[in-house]
Design an enzyme around this catalytic site. Structure first.
Site, PDB file in Angstrom:
ATOM      1  N   ASP A  22       8.407 -10.664  -2.114  1.00  0.00           N
ATOM      2  CA  ASP A  22       9.344 -10.093  -1.135  1.00  0.00           C
ATOM      3  C   ASP A  22      10.764 -10.568  -1.425  1.00  0.00           C
ATOM      4  O   ASP A  22      11.733  -9.824  -1.245  1.00  0.00           O
ATOM      5  CB  ASP A  22       8.921 -10.525   0.279  1.00  0.00           C
ATOM      6  CG  ASP A  22       9.505  -9.635   1.365  1.00  0.00           C
ATOM      7  OD1 ASP A  22      10.287  -8.725   1.030  1.00  0.00           O
ATOM      8  OD2 ASP A  22       9.174  -9.838   2.546  1.00  0.00           O
ATOM      9  N   HIS A 217       6.091 -12.735   9.994  1.00  0.00           N
ATOM     10  CA  HIS A 217       6.866 -12.522   8.768  1.00  0.00           C
ATOM     11  C   HIS A 217       8.284 -12.133   9.199  1.00  0.00           C
ATOM     12  O   HIS A 217       8.529 -10.985   9.572  1.00  0.00           O
ATOM     13  CB  HIS A 217       6.162 -11.396   7.993  1.00  0.00           C
ATOM     14  CG  HIS A 217       6.814 -10.959   6.729  1.00  0.00           C
ATOM     15  ND1 HIS A 217       6.248 -11.174   5.490  1.00  0.00           N
ATOM     16  CD2 HIS A 217       7.953 -10.274   6.486  1.00  0.00           C
ATOM     17  CE1 HIS A 217       6.998 -10.654   4.552  1.00  0.00           C
ATOM     18  NE2 HIS A 217       8.054 -10.093   5.131  1.00  0.00           N
ATOM     19  N   HIS A 219      12.342 -11.737   8.646  1.00  0.00           N
ATOM     20  CA  HIS A 219      13.583 -11.727   7.858  1.00  0.00           C
ATOM     21  C   HIS A 219      14.671 -12.273   8.778  1.00  0.00           C
ATOM     22  O   HIS A 219      14.569 -12.162  10.000  1.00  0.00           O
ATOM     23  CB  HIS A 219      13.876 -10.307   7.368  1.00  0.00           C
ATOM     24  CG  HIS A 219      12.910  -9.879   6.280  1.00  0.00           C
ATOM     25  ND1 HIS A 219      13.252  -9.886   4.945  1.00  0.00           N
ATOM     26  CD2 HIS A 219      11.620  -9.506   6.335  1.00  0.00           C
ATOM     27  CE1 HIS A 219      12.193  -9.498   4.231  1.00  0.00           C
ATOM     28  NE2 HIS A 219      11.187  -9.263   5.051  1.00  0.00           N
ATOM     29  N   CYS A 250      14.562  -6.223   1.949  1.00  0.00           N
ATOM     30  CA  CYS A 250      13.652  -5.091   1.716  1.00  0.00           C
ATOM     31  C   CYS A 250      14.477  -3.944   1.160  1.00  0.00           C
ATOM     32  O   CYS A 250      15.465  -3.544   1.766  1.00  0.00           O
ATOM     33  CB  CYS A 250      12.949  -4.665   2.997  1.00  0.00           C
ATOM     34  SG  CYS A 250      11.918  -3.208   2.726  1.00  0.00           S
ATOM     35  N   ASN A 259      13.982 -13.235   3.622  1.00  0.00           N
ATOM     36  CA  ASN A 259      13.015 -13.835   4.544  1.00  0.00           C
ATOM     37  C   ASN A 259      13.555 -15.185   4.978  1.00  0.00           C
ATOM     38  O   ASN A 259      14.385 -15.790   4.301  1.00  0.00           O
ATOM     39  CB  ASN A 259      11.688 -14.091   3.826  1.00  0.00           C
ATOM     40  CG  ASN A 259      11.056 -12.817   3.329  1.00  0.00           C
ATOM     41  OD1 ASN A 259      11.480 -12.274   2.321  1.00  0.00           O
ATOM     42  ND2 ASN A 259      10.057 -12.350   4.032  1.00  0.00           N
TER      43      ASN A 259
HETATM   44  P1  HMG Z   1       5.243   8.421  -4.774  1.00  0.00           P
HETATM   45  O1  HMG Z   1       6.407   8.918  -5.575  1.00  0.00           O
HETATM   46  O2  HMG Z   1       4.957   9.058  -3.450  1.00  0.00           O
HETATM   47  O3  HMG Z   1       3.884   8.367  -5.633  1.00  0.00           O
HETATM   48  O4  HMG Z   1       5.436   6.849  -4.558  1.00  0.00           O
HETATM   49  P2  HMG Z   1       3.137   9.391  -6.481  1.00  0.00           P
HETATM   50  O5  HMG Z   1       1.689   9.091  -6.293  1.00  0.00           O
HETATM   51  O6  HMG Z   1       3.648  10.801  -6.251  1.00  0.00           O
HETATM   52  O7  HMG Z   1       3.557   8.970  -7.977  1.00  0.00           O
HETATM   53  C1  HMG Z   1       4.882   9.092  -8.482  1.00  0.00           C
HETATM   54  C2  HMG Z   1       5.021   8.230  -9.716  1.00  0.00           C
HETATM   55  O8  HMG Z   1       4.828   6.854  -9.386  1.00  0.00           O
HETATM   56  C3  HMG Z   1       3.984   8.548 -10.808  1.00  0.00           C
HETATM   57  O9  HMG Z   1       4.599   8.238 -12.052  1.00  0.00           O
HETATM   58  C4  HMG Z   1       2.907   7.516 -10.548  1.00  0.00           C
HETATM   59  O10 HMG Z   1       2.137   7.235 -11.686  1.00  0.00           O
HETATM   60  C5  HMG Z   1       3.738   6.319 -10.162  1.00  0.00           C
HETATM   61  P3  HMG Z   1       5.327   9.384 -12.950  1.00  0.00           P
HETATM   62  O11 HMG Z   1       4.250  10.410 -13.155  1.00  0.00           O
HETATM   63  O12 HMG Z   1       6.478   9.883 -12.105  1.00  0.00           O
HETATM   64  O13 HMG Z   1       5.775   8.628 -14.158  1.00  0.00           O
HETATM   65  N1  HMG Z   1       2.997   5.369  -9.324  1.00  0.00           N
HETATM   66  C6  HMG Z   1       2.926   4.055  -9.582  1.00  0.00           C
HETATM   67  N2  HMG Z   1       3.447   3.308 -10.579  1.00  0.00           N
HETATM   68  C7  HMG Z   1       3.173   1.987 -10.553  1.00  0.00           C
HETATM   69  N3  HMG Z   1       2.415   1.404  -9.596  1.00  0.00           N
HETATM   70  C8  HMG Z   1       1.886   2.133  -8.594  1.00  0.00           C
HETATM   71  C9  HMG Z   1       2.135   3.513  -8.565  1.00  0.00           C
HETATM   72  N4  HMG Z   1       1.772   4.507  -7.722  1.00  0.00           N
HETATM   73  C10 HMG Z   1       2.301   5.644  -8.202  1.00  0.00           C
HETATM   74  N5  HMG Z   1       1.167   1.537  -7.656  1.00  0.00           N
HETATM   75  C11 HMG Z   1       4.694   4.614  -4.128  1.00  0.00           C
HETATM   76  C12 HMG Z   1       4.495   6.099  -3.838  1.00  0.00           C
HETATM   77  C13 HMG Z   1       3.964   3.831  -3.063  1.00  0.00           C
HETATM   78  C14 HMG Z   1       4.182   4.278  -5.492  1.00  0.00           C
HETATM   79  C15 HMG Z   1       6.201   4.332  -4.071  1.00  0.00           C
HETATM   80  O14 HMG Z   1       6.678   4.818  -2.856  1.00  0.00           O
HETATM   81  C16 HMG Z   1       6.537   2.876  -4.211  1.00  0.00           C
HETATM   82  O15 HMG Z   1       6.264   2.228  -5.207  1.00  0.00           O
HETATM   83  N6  HMG Z   1       7.227   2.320  -3.198  1.00  0.00           N
HETATM   84  C17 HMG Z   1       7.669   0.946  -3.235  1.00  0.00           C
HETATM   85  C18 HMG Z   1       7.324   0.301  -1.962  1.00  0.00           C
HETATM   86  C19 HMG Z   1       7.729  -1.152  -1.987  1.00  0.00           C
HETATM   87  O16 HMG Z   1       7.438  -1.906  -2.900  1.00  0.00           O
HETATM   88  N7  HMG Z   1       8.442  -1.550  -0.899  1.00  0.00           N
HETATM   89  C20 HMG Z   1       8.784  -2.901  -0.729  1.00  0.00           C
HETATM   90  C21 HMG Z   1       7.569  -3.707  -0.325  1.00  0.00           C
HETATM   91  S1  HMG Z   1       7.137  -3.532   1.391  1.00  0.00           S
HETATM   92  C22 HMG Z   1       8.035  -4.755   2.151  1.00  0.00           C
HETATM   93  O17 HMG Z   1       8.831  -5.390   1.538  1.00  0.00           O
HETATM   94  C23 HMG Z   1       7.737  -5.064   3.608  1.00  0.00           C
HETATM   95  C24 HMG Z   1       6.915  -6.335   3.781  1.00  0.00           C
HETATM   96  O18 HMG Z   1       7.552  -7.437   3.159  1.00  0.00           O
HETATM   97  C25 HMG Z   1       6.726  -6.638   5.258  1.00  0.00           C
HETATM   98  C26 HMG Z   1       8.030  -6.609   6.055  1.00  0.00           C
HETATM   99  O19 HMG Z   1       9.019  -7.257   5.690  1.00  0.00           O
HETATM  100  O20 HMG Z   1       8.016  -5.908   7.062  1.00  0.00           O
HETATM  101  C27 HMG Z   1       5.524  -6.185   3.157  1.00  0.00           C
HETATM  102 MG    MG Z   2       9.242  -8.545   4.074  1.00  0.00          MG
END
Ligand code: HMG
Ligand code: MG
Length: 312
Positions: A22, A217, A219, A250, A259
């Site tokens: 994160d 959790h 921030h 984020c 965080n």
């Molecule tokens: P999408 O565009 O809807 O996915 O993204 P898709 O299924 O249509 O695929 C599009 C492309 O992404 C394809 O590649 C897939 O192969 C690839 P292309 O054909 O264009 O070359 N793909 C992936 N590549 C690597 N790893 C994967 C993956 N899945 C699909 N797992 C997706 C959907 C979820 C992948 C995208 O929206 C994404 O990666 N989002 C990032 C989300 C993220 O990391 N956010 C930050 C973390 S959450 C957070 O911080 C909050 C937390 O800390 C709690 C809090 O603070 O509240 C947890």
């Molecule tokens: Mg977070």
């Protein structure tokens, strides 16, 4: 030292260190370059050496969406593992889950939100769709005996929808629990909560999910994280997520700062006589190590104060 306060607090708290995921996911690229896998590995090993027993070490998300996490597979392959430590990975879908399993992540975490708009911006799907995506992850993890942790984001406020109804949080948390998550981490993603809104939210959630299965959790965007942690401890929560040196934010919550710093949380817990089994001096060193790599000071008041004392 035992707790001298006239309130019940947990005797022991588990710190879930989320800095390598994160934290680093939202650090700016330096000259277009992400932090190296080698530096992430060194950070994770410093943290485990300091006694941190749970480290979210990376995420398997789209590298186009979150470039800093592109080297997560290499990180998991290279860390010298300590048997006492859980090395967890954040996984948004089956593709990410399979990649995490391929490099022997000990546990995985899935993530949903209490706000529809945030869910769309963060993972490009509705809350309900995100939950459907997690079903095969949980089914496979069960077969392999891999534990799954669940996150709910935006538990008190959302950058797009404003205040969040505590019942909406409870509904998502309850679903994640029913699906098979062993613990639900409640994320104040944009750091807007205060002890009042956090306590109200925790009361609503703990009516449906046992407090022993909740984590918080925070921030620290509005500087409320430590006081919110103190409120959560009073509600009986004994698992706290934090990031070394207060790294991060984020990428899909504009203006969200890092965080709460692990150093500051451990200082608070030490002062309250709550055990964490973490070596405080080694923890400070881990924070300075990664901060130097990022060319900045730790965003930890405690760390800054200790450093100033040493120089004096
Ligand atoms: P999408 O565009 O809807 O996915 O993204 P898709 O299924 O249509 O695929 C599009 C492309 O992404 C394809 O590649 C897939 O192969 C690839 P292309 O054909 O264009 O070359 N793909 C992936 N590549 C690597 N790893 C994967 C993956 N899945 C699909 N797992 C997706 C959907 C979820 C992948 C995208 O929206 C994404 O990666 N989002 C990032 C989300 C993220 O990391 N956010 C930050 C973390 S959450 C957070 O911080 C909050 C937390 O800390 C709690 C809090 O603070 O509240 C947890
Ligand atoms: Mg977070």
């Amino acid at each position: 030292m035992s707790n001298p306060l006239p309130i019940n607090l947990p005797n022991k708290v588990k710190i879930v260190e989320v800095g390598p995921r994160d934290g680093l996911q939202n650090e700016a690229l330096i000259n277009g370059k992400a932090i190296s896998a080698a530096d992430k590995v060194a950070l994770i090993e410093l943290l485990s050496d300091a006694g941190v027993s749970y480290i979210e070490s990376g995420s398997f998300v789209s590298p186009k969406w979150v470039p800093q996490m592109a080297t997560s597979a290499e990180v998991f392959e290279k860390i010298k593992r300590d048997k006492k430590v859980t090395y967890a990975a954040l996984t948004p879908n089956m593709k990410g889950y399979e990649a995490a399993i391929a490099v022997n992540a000990d546990e995985v975490a899935i993530f949903s939100a209490a706000s529809e708009s945030f869910s769309q911006k963060n993972i490009n799907c509705s809350i309900e769709e995100s939950i459907e995506r997690f079903a095969p992850i949980i089914a496979d993890a069960k077969k392999r005996n891999i534990k799954v942790r669940g996150y709910v984001s935006c538990v008190v406020g959302c950058p797009y929808e404003g205040d969040i109804n505590p019942e909406a949080v409870a509904t998502v948390a309850e679903k994640l629990l029913a699906m098979g998550c062993y613990e639900i981490s409640l994320g104040d993603t944009i750091g807007v909560g205060t002890p009042a809104s956090v306590t109200k939210m925790l009361q609503a959630v703990s009516a449906r999910v046992p407090t022993t299965q909740l984590a918080v959790h925070f921030h620290d965007t509005y500087g409320q994280a430590l006081t919110n942690i103190y409120a959560a401890l009073q509600c009986g929560v004994a698992v706290i997520d934090s990031a070394i040196a207060g790294l991060g934010g984020c990428p899909y919550a504009k203006g969200a700062s890092g965080n709460v710093a692990t150093e500051d949380v451990v200082y608070l817990l030490n002062g309250l006589g709550i055990t964490t089994d973490i070596d405080f001096d080694k923890l400070l060193q881990a924070g300075w190590f990664i901060s130097k790599k990022l060319g900045k000071q730790p965003i930890s008041k405690v760390s800054t104060a200790y450093f100033a004392q040493q120089k004096a």
